[in-house]
Design a protein around this motif. Sequence first.
Motif, mmCIF file in Angstrom:
data_model
loop_
_atom_site.group_PDB
_atom_site.id
_atom_site.type_symbol
_atom_site.label_atom_id
_atom_site.label_comp_id
_atom_site.label_asym_id
_atom_site.label_seq_id
_atom_site.Cartn_x
_atom_site.Cartn_y
_atom_site.Cartn_z
ATOM 1 N N UNK A 56 22.499 59.023 49.179
ATOM 2 C CA UNK A 56 21.342 58.372 48.560
ATOM 3 C C UNK A 56 21.723 56.928 48.238
ATOM 4 N N UNK A 57 20.895 55.976 48.642
ATOM 5 C CA UNK A 57 21.167 54.576 48.331
ATOM 6 C C UNK A 57 19.871 53.789 48.263
ATOM 7 N N UNK A 58 19.740 53.037 47.197
ATOM 8 C CA UNK A 58 18.684 52.032 47.082
ATOM 9 C C UNK A 58 19.377 50.697 47.319
ATOM 10 N N UNK A 59 19.037 50.025 48.422
ATOM 11 C CA UNK A 59 19.770 48.812 48.788
ATOM 12 C C UNK A 59 19.473 47.626 47.872
ATOM 13 N N UNK A 60 18.563 47.803 46.903
ATOM 14 C CA UNK A 60 18.381 46.757 45.902
ATOM 15 C C UNK A 60 19.416 46.882 44.778
ATOM 16 N N UNK A 85 20.055 48.360 58.480
ATOM 17 C CA UNK A 85 18.749 48.704 59.046
ATOM 18 C C UNK A 85 17.657 48.859 57.997
ATOM 19 N N UNK A 86 18.027 49.196 56.760
ATOM 20 C CA UNK A 86 17.020 49.473 55.732
ATOM 21 C C UNK A 86 16.130 48.257 55.493
ATOM 22 N N UNK A 113 20.684 43.377 52.598
ATOM 23 C CA UNK A 113 21.401 43.241 53.870
ATOM 24 C C UNK A 113 22.635 42.361 53.704
ATOM 25 N N UNK A 114 22.471 41.252 52.999
ATOM 26 C CA UNK A 114 23.597 40.345 52.769
ATOM 27 C C UNK A 114 24.725 41.068 52.040
ATOM 28 N N UNK A 115 24.385 41.806 50.997
ATOM 29 C CA UNK A 115 25.420 42.445 50.188
ATOM 30 C C UNK A 115 26.079 43.617 50.908
#
Length: 281
Positions: A56-60, A85-86, A113-115
């Motif tokens: 589980x990951x929230x890319x924010x 890709x997210x 994406x950057x992080x």
Amino acid sequence: MESNRTWMITGVSSGFGYEMTKQLLEKGDKVIGTVRDLVKVADLIEKYPDTFTCKILDVTDVPAIRKLVDSSFEQFGRIDVVVSNAGYGLFGAAEELSDAQVDHIIATNLTGSIQLIRSALPHLRSQGGGRIIQLSTYGGQVAFPGNSMYHVTKFGIEGFCESIAQEVAPFNIGVTLVEPGGARTEFRYGSAQVANLMPEYEGNPAHGFLTMLDASNGLAPGDPVRMATRIIESVDIEQAPLRMVLGSQALSITISTLKKRLADFETQTALAASTDFPAGE
């Protein structure tokens, strides 16, 4: 062709992320995938218990990105390909968007994406190389009305990736920007977010996206299965392609747009030179 690679892919619950994951698992590779809802990939979790690890990951959530990347490299020892890709699409005139919508798409598509990439770089460097694949769009080169904030994130991540590609090439790390055209994925026909539309923009080019999002007007030409296959195959290209456009329509529009941009620049030779110090000064 190298076999048994290990991949990290964000956003594998649908679209290109799901198709890539499915194809990679079918050929025996390992995938560390991220989702926000495990139910959407329950079939893959059940079928590939030994080669598919889903998190589980929230890319924010930047600390969560770093924790996941660090723990995954520690667990698997080596990750050959990191696929950012997210992301999602946001449609509407700039004036129609809320501050929260603006902030969230930047946090997801651009900052996330950057992080992810920044978190992976130390590991890729220490293991002697690898490949970074960033899902962009031909909308990272071409802008349409009603897509301003989506273009912000894609123009932005393209500049980031073009820069870091030069920084990390000496470490045997390749970077590829994938620029798909319209495809029959959930991105267009399910997950797209639309602003609170204003009557002042009715009939305005900014609302042209409504026709695109309505499947009854004709489906997008791109096949996500074929596109996923081409993305996977790109990892076997020894000199990583910086940009890869998928879709004949996308390529045609991109070339036409860049030709017009170049022609405009070429009319500015005298103007540009007029702001230089005279020779010798």
